[in-house]
Design a protein around this motif. Structure first.
Motif, short mmCIF file in Angstrom:
data_model
loop_
_atom_site.label_atom_id
_atom_site.label_comp_id
_atom_site.label_asym_id
_atom_site.label_seq_id
_atom_site.Cartn_x
_atom_site.Cartn_y
_atom_site.Cartn_z
N PRO A 12 1.99 5.02 0.07
CA PRO A 12 1.44 6.24 0.67
C PRO A 12 0.98 7.20 -0.43
CG PRO A 12 3.62 5.75 1.57
CD PRO A 12 3.38 4.82 0.43
N THR A 13 -0.13 7.85 -0.18
CA THR A 13 -0.64 8.84 -1.14
C THR A 13 -0.91 10.14 -0.43
OG1 THR A 13 -2.93 8.15 -0.78
CG2 THR A 13 -1.75 7.05 -2.56
N ASN A 14 -1.02 11.19 -1.19
CA ASN A 14 -1.36 12.50 -0.66
C ASN A 14 -2.88 12.64 -0.69
OD1 ASN A 14 -1.57 15.09 0.14
ND2 ASN A 14 -0.41 15.97 -1.57
N THR A 15 -3.51 12.64 0.48
CA THR A 15 -4.97 12.71 0.55
C THR A 15 -5.46 14.08 0.98
OG1 THR A 15 -4.94 11.84 2.80
CG2 THR A 15 -5.21 10.24 1.00
N ILE A 16 -4.57 15.05 1.03
CA ILE A 16 -4.98 16.39 1.43
C ILE A 16 -5.72 17.04 0.26
CG2 ILE A 16 -4.17 18.67 2.12
CD1 ILE A 16 -1.73 17.29 3.35
N THR A 17 -6.92 17.49 0.55
CA THR A 17 -7.74 18.12 -0.50
C THR A 17 -8.00 19.56 -0.21
OG1 THR A 17 -9.75 17.36 0.57
CG2 THR A 17 -8.83 15.98 -1.19
N GLU B 298 0.85 -1.19 0.00
CA GLU B 298 0.00 0.00 0.00
C GLU B 298 0.89 1.24 0.00
OE1 GLU B 298 -2.54 -0.24 3.38
OE2 GLU B 298 -3.65 -1.94 2.59
#
Length: 85
Positions: free
Chosen positions: A80-85, A78
Motif C-alpha cells: 500500500p502507498t500513500n497516493t494523496i496529493t 503490492e
C-alpha cells in the motif's frame, strides 16, 4: 451483473482473439476474479441478510476494501502507498 456484461459487449472488439491467445494463467486469473471476489460474496451477503437482517449484515461490507488491500499486499506483493496529493 448480466445486464452490465451485455452493455459492455459492443465495446469488446477483439475479445475473442485475446481469449484465444491468453495464457492459461491469465484465463484462470479472470475466472478467479469472476467467482471468488464477485459471486461468492453476493451469495454470502444474501445469506447473512436472511439470517441477521440487512443493517447488521451489510455492515460487513466495510471489510471489503481492507481485505482487498491485505490480499494484494500478501499475495501479489503490492505494498500500500500513500497516493494523496
Amino acid at each position: 451483473m448480466i445486464a452490465g456484461t451485455l452493455c459492455m459487449v459492443p465495446f469488446s472488439g477483439g475479445l475473442w482473439t485475446s481469449i484465444q491467445h491468453a495464457s492459461v494463467e491469465s484465463t484462470l486469473t479472470v475466472v478467479y476474479l469472476g467467482l471468488l471476489p464477485t459471486v461468492i460474496p453476493y451469495f454470502a451477503i444474501a445469506y447473512a441478510i436472511a439470517k441477521q437482517g440487512s443493517s447488521e449484515a451489510t455492515s460487513s461490507l466495510y471489510l471489503t476494501p481492507a481485505v482487498a488491500i491485505l490480499i494484494s499486499w500478501l499475495w501479489l506483493g503490492e505494498a500500500p502507498t500513500n497516493t494523496i496529493t
